[in-house]
Design a protein around this motif. Structure first.
Motif, PDB file in Angstrom:
ATOM      1  N   ARG A 105       0.869  -1.165   0.000  1.00  0.00           N
ATOM      2  CA  ARG A 105       0.000   0.000   0.000  1.00  0.00           C
ATOM      3  C   ARG A 105       0.912   1.223   0.000  1.00  0.00           C
ATOM      4  O   ARG A 105       1.926   1.257   0.709  1.00  0.00           O
ATOM      5  CB  ARG A 105      -0.899   0.028   1.229  1.00  0.00           C
ATOM      6  N   ILE A 106       0.552   2.242  -0.797  1.00  0.00           N
ATOM      7  CA  ILE A 106       1.355   3.461  -0.860  1.00  0.00           C
ATOM      8  C   ILE A 106       0.442   4.655  -0.584  1.00  0.00           C
ATOM      9  O   ILE A 106      -0.572   4.836  -1.269  1.00  0.00           O
ATOM     10  CB  ILE A 106       2.044   3.639  -2.220  1.00  0.00           C
ATOM     11  N   ASP A 107       0.806   5.447   0.427  1.00  0.00           N
ATOM     12  CA  ASP A 107       0.080   6.672   0.765  1.00  0.00           C
ATOM     13  C   ASP A 107       0.905   7.876   0.312  1.00  0.00           C
ATOM     14  O   ASP A 107       2.130   7.907   0.493  1.00  0.00           O
ATOM     15  CB  ASP A 107      -0.148   6.754   2.268  1.00  0.00           C
ATOM     16  N   TYR A 108       0.227   8.881  -0.256  1.00  0.00           N
ATOM     17  CA  TYR A 108       0.900  10.069  -0.781  1.00  0.00           C
ATOM     18  C   TYR A 108       0.295  11.328  -0.164  1.00  0.00           C
ATOM     19  O   TYR A 108      -0.931  11.491  -0.119  1.00  0.00           O
ATOM     20  CB  TYR A 108       0.729  10.172  -2.299  1.00  0.00           C
ATOM     21  N   ALA A 109       1.164  12.244   0.269  1.00  0.00           N
ATOM     22  CA  ALA A 109       0.702  13.541   0.746  1.00  0.00           C
ATOM     23  C   ALA A 109       0.185  14.365  -0.428  1.00  0.00           C
ATOM     24  O   ALA A 109       0.587  14.147  -1.576  1.00  0.00           O
ATOM     25  CB  ALA A 109       1.852  14.276   1.431  1.00  0.00           C
ATOM     26  N   PRO A 110      -0.703  15.328  -0.164  1.00  0.00           N
ATOM     27  CA  PRO A 110      -1.187  16.193  -1.247  1.00  0.00           C
ATOM     28  C   PRO A 110      -0.063  17.045  -1.838  1.00  0.00           C
ATOM     29  O   PRO A 110       0.956  17.297  -1.194  1.00  0.00           O
ATOM     30  CB  PRO A 110      -2.220  17.085  -0.537  1.00  0.00           C
ATOM     31  N   ASN A 111      -0.274  17.462  -3.066  1.00  0.00           N
ATOM     32  CA  ASN A 111       0.614  18.443  -3.704  1.00  0.00           C
ATOM     33  C   ASN A 111       2.082  18.025  -3.709  1.00  0.00           C
ATOM     34  O   ASN A 111       2.955  18.730  -3.198  1.00  0.00           O
ATOM     35  CB  ASN A 111       0.465  19.811  -3.029  1.00  0.00           C
ATOM     36  N   GLY A 112       2.337  16.861  -4.269  1.00  0.00           N
ATOM     37  CA  GLY A 112       3.735  16.488  -4.474  1.00  0.00           C
ATOM     38  C   GLY A 112       4.256  15.295  -3.717  1.00  0.00           C
ATOM     39  O   GLY A 112       5.473  15.049  -3.719  1.00  0.00           O
ATOM     40  N   GLY A 113       3.380  14.524  -3.056  1.00  0.00           N
ATOM     41  CA  GLY A 113       3.845  13.289  -2.440  1.00  0.00           C
ATOM     42  C   GLY A 113       4.477  12.395  -3.498  1.00  0.00           C
ATOM     43  O   GLY A 113       3.895  12.158  -4.553  1.00  0.00           O
ATOM     44  N   LEU A 114       5.664  11.904  -3.223  1.00  0.00           N
ATOM     45  CA  LEU A 114       6.466  11.206  -4.244  1.00  0.00           C
ATOM     46  C   LEU A 114       6.952   9.856  -3.758  1.00  0.00           C
ATOM     47  O   LEU A 114       7.511   9.739  -2.666  1.00  0.00           O
ATOM     48  CB  LEU A 114       7.674  12.069  -4.627  1.00  0.00           C
ATOM     49  N   ASN A 115       6.738   8.831  -4.576  1.00  0.00           N
ATOM     50  CA  ASN A 115       7.458   7.572  -4.444  1.00  0.00           C
ATOM     51  C   ASN A 115       8.610   7.686  -5.447  1.00  0.00           C
ATOM     52  O   ASN A 115       8.405   7.543  -6.646  1.00  0.00           O
ATOM     53  CB  ASN A 115       6.550   6.394  -4.775  1.00  0.00           C
ATOM     54  N   THR A 133      -4.854  11.548  -7.583  1.00  0.00           N
ATOM     55  CA  THR A 133      -4.388  11.648  -8.968  1.00  0.00           C
ATOM     56  C   THR A 133      -2.874  11.513  -8.992  1.00  0.00           C
ATOM     57  O   THR A 133      -2.162  12.327  -8.387  1.00  0.00           O
ATOM     58  CB  THR A 133      -4.784  13.007  -9.587  1.00  0.00           C
ATOM     59  N   LEU A 134      -2.380  10.489  -9.669  1.00  0.00           N
ATOM     60  CA  LEU A 134      -0.943  10.208  -9.705  1.00  0.00           C
ATOM     61  C   LEU A 134      -0.386  10.332 -11.115  1.00  0.00           C
ATOM     62  O   LEU A 134      -0.991   9.856 -12.072  1.00  0.00           O
ATOM     63  CB  LEU A 134      -0.655   8.794  -9.190  1.00  0.00           C
ATOM     64  N   HIS A 135       0.770  10.985 -11.213  1.00  0.00           N
ATOM     65  CA  HIS A 135       1.556  10.944 -12.441  1.00  0.00           C
ATOM     66  C   HIS A 135       2.599   9.851 -12.248  1.00  0.00           C
ATOM     67  O   HIS A 135       3.436   9.936 -11.341  1.00  0.00           O
ATOM     68  CB  HIS A 135       2.235  12.295 -12.691  1.00  0.00           C
ATOM     69  N   VAL A 136       2.538   8.801 -13.071  1.00  0.00           N
ATOM     70  CA  VAL A 136       3.438   7.661 -12.920  1.00  0.00           C
ATOM     71  C   VAL A 136       4.191   7.431 -14.226  1.00  0.00           C
ATOM     72  O   VAL A 136       3.761   7.875 -15.291  1.00  0.00           O
ATOM     73  CB  VAL A 136       2.668   6.379 -12.530  1.00  0.00           C
ATOM     74  N   GLY A 137       5.301   6.727 -14.118  1.00  0.00           N
ATOM     75  CA  GLY A 137       6.035   6.420 -15.342  1.00  0.00           C
ATOM     76  C   GLY A 137       7.231   5.527 -15.082  1.00  0.00           C
ATOM     77  O   GLY A 137       7.658   5.350 -13.937  1.00  0.00           O
ATOM     78  N   PHE A 167       8.493   5.659 -11.088  1.00  0.00           N
ATOM     79  CA  PHE A 167       8.148   6.618 -10.046  1.00  0.00           C
ATOM     80  C   PHE A 167       6.639   6.803 -10.009  1.00  0.00           C
ATOM     81  O   PHE A 167       5.927   6.463 -10.962  1.00  0.00           O
ATOM     82  CB  PHE A 167       8.819   7.976 -10.321  1.00  0.00           C
ATOM     83  N   LYS A 168       6.146   7.381  -8.901  1.00  0.00           N
ATOM     84  CA  LYS A 168       4.741   7.779  -8.764  1.00  0.00           C
ATOM     85  C   LYS A 168       4.710   9.105  -8.011  1.00  0.00           C
ATOM     86  O   LYS A 168       5.348   9.237  -6.950  1.00  0.00           O
ATOM     87  CB  LYS A 168       3.925   6.742  -7.996  1.00  0.00           C
ATOM     88  N   TYR A 169       3.950  10.067  -8.538  1.00  0.00           N
ATOM     89  CA  TYR A 169       3.968  11.432  -8.016  1.00  0.00           C
ATOM     90  C   TYR A 169       2.544  11.956  -7.905  1.00  0.00           C
ATOM     91  O   TYR A 169       1.778  11.924  -8.878  1.00  0.00           O
ATOM     92  CB  TYR A 169       4.793  12.301  -8.965  1.00  0.00           C
ATOM     93  N   ASN A 170       2.174  12.438  -6.719  1.00  0.00           N
ATOM     94  CA  ASN A 170       0.823  12.949  -6.488  1.00  0.00           C
ATOM     95  C   ASN A 170       0.720  14.380  -7.008  1.00  0.00           C
ATOM     96  O   ASN A 170       1.282  15.306  -6.424  1.00  0.00           O
ATOM     97  CB  ASN A 170       0.489  12.898  -4.999  1.00  0.00           C
ATOM     98  N   ILE A 171      -0.007  14.559  -8.085  1.00  0.00           N
ATOM     99  CA  ILE A 171      -0.165  15.897  -8.666  1.00  0.00           C
ATOM    100  C   ILE A 171      -1.464  16.559  -8.224  1.00  0.00           C
ATOM    101  O   ILE A 171      -1.779  17.674  -8.654  1.00  0.00           O
ATOM    102  CB  ILE A 171      -0.092  15.852 -10.208  1.00  0.00           C
ATOM    103  N   GLY A 172      -2.216  15.902  -7.350  1.00  0.00           N
ATOM    104  CA  GLY A 172      -3.481  16.449  -6.876  1.00  0.00           C
ATOM    105  C   GLY A 172      -3.317  17.194  -5.561  1.00  0.00           C
ATOM    106  O   GLY A 172      -2.263  17.126  -4.905  1.00  0.00           O
ATOM    107  N   ASN A 173      -4.356  17.870  -5.153  1.00  0.00           N
ATOM    108  CA  ASN A 173      -4.319  18.625  -3.893  1.00  0.00           C
ATOM    109  C   ASN A 173      -4.997  17.874  -2.749  1.00  0.00           C
ATOM    110  O   ASN A 173      -5.344  18.472  -1.729  1.00  0.00           O
ATOM    111  CB  ASN A 173      -4.950  20.011  -4.070  1.00  0.00           C
ATOM    112  N   THR A 174      -5.190  16.579  -2.922  1.00  0.00           N
ATOM    113  CA  THR A 174      -5.722  15.718  -1.862  1.00  0.00           C
ATOM    114  C   THR A 174      -4.783  14.535  -1.658  1.00  0.00           C
ATOM    115  O   THR A 174      -3.905  14.267  -2.484  1.00  0.00           O
ATOM    116  CB  THR A 174      -7.115  15.183  -2.229  1.00  0.00           C
TER     117      THR A 174
END
Length: 226
Positions: A105-115, A133-137, A167-174
């Motif tokens: 399980r991966i939890d991400y902080a709003p506005n830029g949480g990054l794996n 909403t995640l930007h992944v690649g 990588f996985k990057y949270n681009i959302g504000n939640t």
């Protein structure tokens, strides 16, 4: 497998030694199933780099060896990267031995949480987004080094091939939450920045300066952060 009449009652294993692979993602890791002097069945590491601290016999196996609880809990993401990974692999669940599967399980902080960019040397990964909403690649291997990326929303699924940097990057504000399945019970993880700039002992700064086309003092500054 084999002649069950010579093995333990109902356990489904032969008294004769047999070999089981540790999953298609890890051809160098296998386990031997064998009987000790008391005719108890053990799972014994046959090869690979897995450090198994405990060997459970099938006679002593209990439900908790095949059980994990807590993946419903939102994790604290107050750290450098703004993300927290909760693994469920063979270290947390001994019953995964030889099965070739695990999950996180991966939890991400709003506005830029990054794996951050990393790789799993022994597993492919399939990711499903539950919240956010995640930007992944991932980046393909040399010589192309193509970036394959996508923005994911709840219910979307993305696959990262074995061994490739991703990588996985949270681009959302939640807050964002994702689950991932991996094709090994011991997938391993190499975080690129940690491995390159945070190795112990440190890689010679001249080597990294040349490899990354950086000034030596910048390399030393980067190394000081890990």
């Amino acid at each position: 497998i084999g002649d069950q009449s010579k093995g333990c009652d109902g356990c489904g294993f032969s008294a004769n030694r047999v070999t089981a692979r540790a999953g298609p993602s890890s051809p160098t890791e296998g386990f031997r199933i064998s009987l000790d002097s008391n005719r108890e069945v053990h799972l014994i590491a046959a090869s690979g780099d897995m450090n198994l601290k405990t060997f459970h016999t099938l006679f002593l196996a209990k439900a908790d060896d095949f059980y994990f609880s807590g993946l419903h809990i939102h994790k604290n993401t107050s750290n450098t990267f703004g993300s927290t990974v909760t693994p469920v692999n063979v270290a947390q669940m001994p019953g995964l031995h030889t099965l070739g599967i695990s999950m996180v399980r991966i939890d991400y902080a709003p506005n830029g949480g990054l794996n951050p960019p990393h790789t799993h040397p022994r597993a492919s990964e399939v990711l499903v987004v539950l919240e956010g909403t995640l930007h992944v690649g991932f980046v393909t291997s040399n010589p192309d080094n193509r970036l394959i990326s996508k923005v994911l929303y709840p219910g979307d699924v993305f696959v990262f091939p074995v061994g490739l940097i991703h990588f996985k990057y949270n681009i959302g504000n939640t807050y964002a939450v994702a689950f991932a399945g991996l094709s090994s019970e011991n997938p391993g993880v190499i975080t690129i920045a940690n491995a390159v700039f945070g190795s112990n002992p440190s890689i010679n700064a001249d080597i990294l300066a040349k490899a990354f086309n950086l000034e030596r003092k910048m390399v030393k500054n980067l190394q000081s952060k890990f």
